[in-house]
Design a protein around this motif. Sequence first.
Motif, mmCIF file in Angstrom:
data_model
loop_
_atom_site.group_PDB
_atom_site.id
_atom_site.type_symbol
_atom_site.label_atom_id
_atom_site.label_comp_id
_atom_site.label_asym_id
_atom_site.label_seq_id
_atom_site.Cartn_x
_atom_site.Cartn_y
_atom_site.Cartn_z
ATOM 1 N N VAL A 92 0.834 -1.204 0.000
ATOM 2 C CA VAL A 92 0.000 0.000 0.000
ATOM 3 C C VAL A 92 0.871 1.258 0.000
ATOM 4 O O VAL A 92 0.417 2.338 0.324
ATOM 5 C CB VAL A 92 -0.981 0.033 1.196
ATOM 6 C CG1 VAL A 92 -2.042 -1.029 1.034
ATOM 7 C CG2 VAL A 92 -0.253 -0.116 2.511
ATOM 8 N N GLU A 93 2.129 1.080 -0.402
ATOM 9 C CA GLU A 93 3.055 2.220 -0.411
ATOM 10 C C GLU A 93 2.556 3.320 -1.341
ATOM 11 O O GLU A 93 2.778 4.506 -1.083
ATOM 12 C CB GLU A 93 4.436 1.730 -0.848
ATOM 13 C CG GLU A 93 5.562 2.717 -0.611
ATOM 14 C CD GLU A 93 5.788 3.625 -1.785
ATOM 15 O OE1 GLU A 93 6.454 4.647 -1.591
ATOM 16 O OE2 GLU A 93 5.296 3.326 -2.895
ATOM 17 N N SER A 94 1.834 2.933 -2.418
ATOM 18 C CA SER A 94 1.346 3.937 -3.356
ATOM 19 C C SER A 94 0.246 4.802 -2.744
ATOM 20 O O SER A 94 -0.017 5.895 -3.231
ATOM 21 C CB SER A 94 0.838 3.250 -4.621
ATOM 22 O OG SER A 94 -0.114 2.268 -4.260
ATOM 23 N N HIS A 102 7.557 0.675 6.899
ATOM 24 C CA HIS A 102 6.845 -0.295 7.733
ATOM 25 C C HIS A 102 6.802 -1.661 7.053
ATOM 26 O O HIS A 102 6.960 -2.690 7.699
ATOM 27 C CB HIS A 102 5.426 0.194 8.014
ATOM 28 C CG HIS A 102 5.361 1.228 9.092
ATOM 29 N ND1 HIS A 102 5.340 0.912 10.425
ATOM 30 C CD2 HIS A 102 5.316 2.574 9.037
ATOM 31 C CE1 HIS A 102 5.280 2.019 11.143
ATOM 32 N NE2 HIS A 102 5.268 3.049 10.328
ATOM 33 N N GLU A 103 6.588 -1.658 5.749
ATOM 34 C CA GLU A 103 6.545 -2.933 5.030
ATOM 35 C C GLU A 103 7.924 -3.560 4.950
ATOM 36 O O GLU A 103 8.061 -4.781 5.042
ATOM 37 C CB GLU A 103 5.953 -2.726 3.631
ATOM 38 C CG GLU A 103 4.455 -2.499 3.692
ATOM 39 C CD GLU A 103 3.845 -2.152 2.353
ATOM 40 O OE1 GLU A 103 4.585 -1.994 1.369
ATOM 41 O OE2 GLU A 103 2.609 -2.022 2.305
ATOM 42 N N ARG A 104 8.944 -2.720 4.812
ATOM 43 C CA ARG A 104 10.298 -3.267 4.813
ATOM 44 C C ARG A 104 10.626 -3.873 6.168
ATOM 45 O O ARG A 104 11.314 -4.891 6.255
ATOM 46 C CB ARG A 104 11.312 -2.178 4.474
ATOM 47 C CG ARG A 104 11.424 -1.926 2.991
ATOM 48 C CD ARG A 104 12.383 -0.817 2.693
ATOM 49 N NE ARG A 104 13.749 -1.148 3.077
ATOM 50 C CZ ARG A 104 14.754 -0.274 3.085
ATOM 51 N NH1 ARG A 104 14.534 0.967 2.721
ATOM 52 N NH2 ARG A 104 15.960 -0.630 3.444
ATOM 53 N N ILE A 115 4.120 -7.176 -2.797
ATOM 54 C CA ILE A 115 4.157 -7.005 -4.248
ATOM 55 C C ILE A 115 4.142 -5.514 -4.569
ATOM 56 O O ILE A 115 3.449 -4.738 -3.908
ATOM 57 C CB ILE A 115 2.933 -7.685 -4.911
ATOM 58 C CG1 ILE A 115 2.827 -9.128 -4.431
ATOM 59 C CG2 ILE A 115 3.040 -7.652 -6.421
ATOM 60 C CD1 ILE A 115 1.504 -9.777 -4.772
ATOM 61 N N ASN A 116 4.918 -5.129 -5.574
ATOM 62 C CA ASN A 116 4.965 -3.744 -6.067
ATOM 63 C C ASN A 116 5.518 -2.753 -5.054
ATOM 64 O O ASN A 116 5.221 -1.565 -5.108
ATOM 65 C CB ASN A 116 3.584 -3.254 -6.523
ATOM 66 C CG ASN A 116 3.156 -3.977 -7.769
ATOM 67 O OD1 ASN A 116 3.997 -4.389 -8.564
ATOM 68 N ND2 ASN A 116 1.856 -4.150 -7.931
ATOM 69 N N HIS A 117 6.299 -3.260 -4.128
ATOM 70 C CA HIS A 117 6.993 -2.327 -3.226
ATOM 71 C C HIS A 117 8.222 -1.794 -3.956
ATOM 72 O O HIS A 117 8.924 -2.551 -4.625
ATOM 73 C CB HIS A 117 7.388 -3.047 -1.940
ATOM 74 C CG HIS A 117 7.927 -2.133 -0.877
ATOM 75 N ND1 HIS A 117 9.214 -1.644 -0.939
ATOM 76 C CD2 HIS A 117 7.367 -1.595 0.219
ATOM 77 C CE1 HIS A 117 9.414 -0.856 0.102
ATOM 78 N NE2 HIS A 117 8.310 -0.799 0.819
ATOM 79 N N PRO A 118 8.512 -0.477 -3.870
ATOM 80 C CA PRO A 118 9.608 0.074 -4.672
ATOM 81 C C PRO A 118 11.003 -0.409 -4.262
ATOM 82 O O PRO A 118 11.926 -0.360 -5.062
ATOM 83 C CB PRO A 118 9.479 1.588 -4.452
ATOM 84 C CG PRO A 118 8.727 1.728 -3.191
ATOM 85 C CD PRO A 118 7.801 0.564 -3.121
#
Lengths: 157, 167
Positions: A92-94, A102-104, A115-118
């Motif tokens: 949900v980074e976008s 947080h996702e990292r 998925i789709n994390h930069p």
Amino acid sequence: MSKKTLTDSISSINESIAYDEETNIFSLKEVGTWLDIATEIKNLNFNYLMCITSIDMENSQLALAYNLHSTETKDSIEFNLFFDKDTEIPSVESLWRTADWHEREAYDMMGIKFINHPDMKRILLPQDWEGYPLRKNYKVADYYHGMYIPKDKTSWE
Amino acid sequence: MAELTLREKFDKDNFVVEKLDNLINWARAGSPWYFQFGLACCAIEMMAASAPRHDLERFGVFPRASPRQADVMIVAGTVTIKMAERVKRLYEQMSDPKYVISMGSCANSGGPYWQHGYHVLKGVDLVVPVDVYVPGCPPRPEALIQGIMELQKHIKTQSTFGKAKNV
């Protein structure tokens, strides 16, 4: 927005969203639709992602808890995802830039892939670290780059 | 008659005959510049020790921002395994003679991360040789100052040209 209207409007986004009245938590087991649901939630003025927490539910089950807040309506909600340990979660980074680190962190500590994390790589531990330390079944390595990590400490005392 | 210090000899006669080792040790012990590098909360106490109230500079001790210019490395704080490699590298970048003060429980033995810290090195002496251990969590500036004074005593026992007396 009253609590009932809020609950109804979030529950009506998707049929698979469950709501527990006692704990006041929304939860989702079909995580493939998470990004669409999150977009809808953001459209309800939840413009601030306070925290993402990863949880090891044991038996190869993991969970994520998203704490969302609206700085406009002052509403706060918690949204939980439950999934198998190999499932990849839509990032949900976008939507909320906070989610980047947080996702990292969730990836680093619990091994949840997004998925789709930069920039999906470890945030705290060295890149060549083995295992995910906050998993319940994590075993500490004996050595890291030749540095001994003692586990039996009886002789040290 | 008690043995005079270099300073007292100089004040007495304006002339000093002394072993070169003693002169070098006097200079070295009088200016152990430390490497300005804090890892955790111990660094706050290290800063307090350098600040005017405790005033480390009266011992000739003051921080250098580069390992090339430093004589003493004060390992002030938790040495994580990721950091341990950097600590070792920085130690290797210091020029001889070099000394290490391990400050606080974490650097001494892992401290509160002793039992369950998968990521903490159990004592900085696993990667670099330590001359003085300062106990405490964190040690008060007085304790650090005592550690530095112990290091100065240690430096004074060393010998550049002859055999070391007590190492």
